[in-house]
Design an enzyme around this catalytic site. Sequence first.
Site, mmCIF file in Angstrom:
data_model
loop_
_atom_site.group_PDB
_atom_site.id
_atom_site.type_symbol
_atom_site.label_atom_id
_atom_site.label_comp_id
_atom_site.label_asym_id
_atom_site.label_seq_id
_atom_site.Cartn_x
_atom_site.Cartn_y
_atom_site.Cartn_z
ATOM 1 N N GLU A 1 0.824 -1.214 0.000
ATOM 2 C CA GLU A 1 0.000 0.000 0.000
ATOM 3 C C GLU A 1 0.861 1.269 0.000
ATOM 4 O O GLU A 1 0.811 2.078 0.945
ATOM 5 C CB GLU A 1 -0.941 -0.006 1.195
ATOM 6 C CG GLU A 1 -1.948 -1.140 1.147
ATOM 7 C CD GLU A 1 -3.042 -1.031 2.205
ATOM 8 O OE1 GLU A 1 -2.768 -0.479 3.279
ATOM 9 O OE2 GLU A 1 -4.161 -1.505 1.939
ATOM 10 N N GLU B 1 -6.581 -7.686 -0.991
ATOM 11 C CA GLU B 1 -6.939 -7.729 0.437
ATOM 12 C C GLU B 1 -8.384 -7.321 0.608
ATOM 13 O O GLU B 1 -8.863 -6.392 -0.048
ATOM 14 C CB GLU B 1 -6.130 -6.694 1.228
ATOM 15 C CG GLU B 1 -4.736 -7.057 1.575
ATOM 16 C CD GLU B 1 -4.125 -5.973 2.469
ATOM 17 O OE1 GLU B 1 -4.868 -5.275 3.180
ATOM 18 O OE2 GLU B 1 -2.898 -5.826 2.426
#
Length: 680
Positions: free
Chosen positions: A161, A314
């Site tokens: 991320e 995710e």
Amino acid sequence: MSTETSATGAFGALTAERGICFGGDYNPEQWDPSVWREDVELMRQAGVNLVTVGVFSWARIEPAPGVRDFAWLDEVLGLLHEAGIAVDLATPTASPPPWLGIRHPETLPVDRDGVRLVPGSRNQFTPASRIYREHALAITRDIAERYAAHPAVRMWHIGNEFGQLDFGDEAAREFRRWLMEQYGSIDALNTAWGTAFWSQHYADFDEILPPRRAPYLINPTQALDFRRFISDLLRDCYRELRDAVREAGATQPVTTNFMGFFAHVDYWSWADDLDLIADDQYPDPADPRAAVGIALVQDLMRSLGGGRPWMLMEQATSALMWREHNLPKTPQRARRDSLQAVARGADGVAYFQWRASSAGAERFHAAMLPHAGADTDLFRGVCRQGQDLRLLRPVVGATVDAEAAIVFDWSSWWASEEPGRPTERLDMIEQITRWYDQLWRRGIAVDLVEPGADLDGYRLVLAPQLYITEPDAAAALERAVERGAHLVVGPFSGVADRNAHVLVGRSPVLLRDVMGVSGEEWCALPDENVELVGDWWAPADGAAEASILGERLRTDGADVLLTYADGDLAGLPAVARNTRGDGVAWHVGAVVSDAVLSKILGEAAAASGVRGAVPELETLPDLLEAVQRGPVLFLLNHGVEEQRIPVRPGLVDLLTSETADRVVTVPPGDVRALIERADS
Ligand code: GAL
């Protein structure tokens, strides 16, 4: 738009071989090795075929500077490989060990207020620090050299991320370097930033700082450039690590996980650097229309990859620990979320994380295997998903073909939300989502496109808030209308150039001709909604209202469909329609109520000939989602009532093997994946 891509590239090779990827982040370093065998056994039971390993393993692999401990990772990869589970091997670079920040404080990020952040959490690094980058590169090289040819490794995952910000001295140095490259001279920068305003003239690049805390509003172009710089800096960091993986001989696809409409990275400028687009999605179960917002994100991910299959990297099986309320998901909801991603082009579905942590900050975050173990509804739900995904093999590599497009870009988002604007109440993503919702309710497939992109395959083009409009973007929109498309432009579009300078002239300066209207002032609207009136509107259409922002417009030839009933703008156009070439341009000059948006976008879609995935229904029942992906029609019921949907004869549900003859029932919360029956 239709793309020819199917199961191409290294990700395509993986899914062609194994079907849809299913799994999650696997963090074995949190557990005693005696647990690993059970993990692998339960993964097999659940149908897991891909896990991401090592995302947060830096301190475990390099417990002290320069030391390497790979023995545990060798064992884990070996166990997974024996079990036939592929590995998405991560560089552990998102969370440096404490020793790095303690020895080299300049690797730690500094916030806008000058506070240096400390180790003890994660993400404690600045991408601007050379020292951080060298350490990250060194460990990445060693991992890649050791595992590039490991048979378990089928994908690489760089960092996690990307989104770190830094306003400190390291960032200041890199920002100046970036600005020199962009502008070449301080004079050019002064012009671009409009520094004549408020005595901000710079004599030298050395005087420039990141937009740290200042007494009052920051120069908006400085703020915009800093956002562009951060996005580019993070991309350099990603590229450097990806190149190190490649140089070690890795041939597997390389990716990193995006975060939907994430404010700090311009994913359009990153997309080509990823072999497959991957994204993390955490829709809020408390939001009854969360499925709409996440569908938009999923369409963005598919579009970033040029239509190719992407991966949901995710999501959560149930409750999070980082929202205020953290409402859990039911297993049925978790299943539907996964299938929704597949319907919208994902060929991989994974979770954070495999086994719920019992220690650490995320100990109350749901996982595929909860603290209570395998004898749980949650784990049985996970196993059911594994089975469902195996049944969906016919969609692997297939595309979602869209004839409607929404123009979206990060620079417009950033620039239009800098403070000091006509209203602080306008939220671009909220508005784009409202527009998108109208197409979603009709089952119309949508691509997202960058301003200036080729619009040739699209019959319906929406620009809900194209704040920055450069000449190439304006020309592309105009061309689309000339050749027959319906273009719908929303308020606060065509306002500024790439430096966020307001374009001079009646607005939207570069789109005036095609829109057939022009304005002289943006006007914030009062708290009470303003009524809109016009012959085009019938009382049965609902409430015709405007709020938040309008514009003092006049028609320069367009047909006025709605005007303001009262207030400062009484009698002036709010919505207009202009025929131009073979197409039509609709101007929506205010934030309009859902009923108005519905009528505009419904009429524009019908007139442009764009059809939904269920052509028998112009509008789908509330919260029923319909998507055609390749040969499969997905129907997802996000509502609480059973729905009966008309379909063509001869279909069979891949998930239940039941045939659907002209009508299919979709129970609340359930999903149908309909394909032509082999014998029909
Ligand atoms: C993501 C992150 C994961 C985990 C997850 C929790 O942002 O990548 O490591 O923290 O959130 O929801």
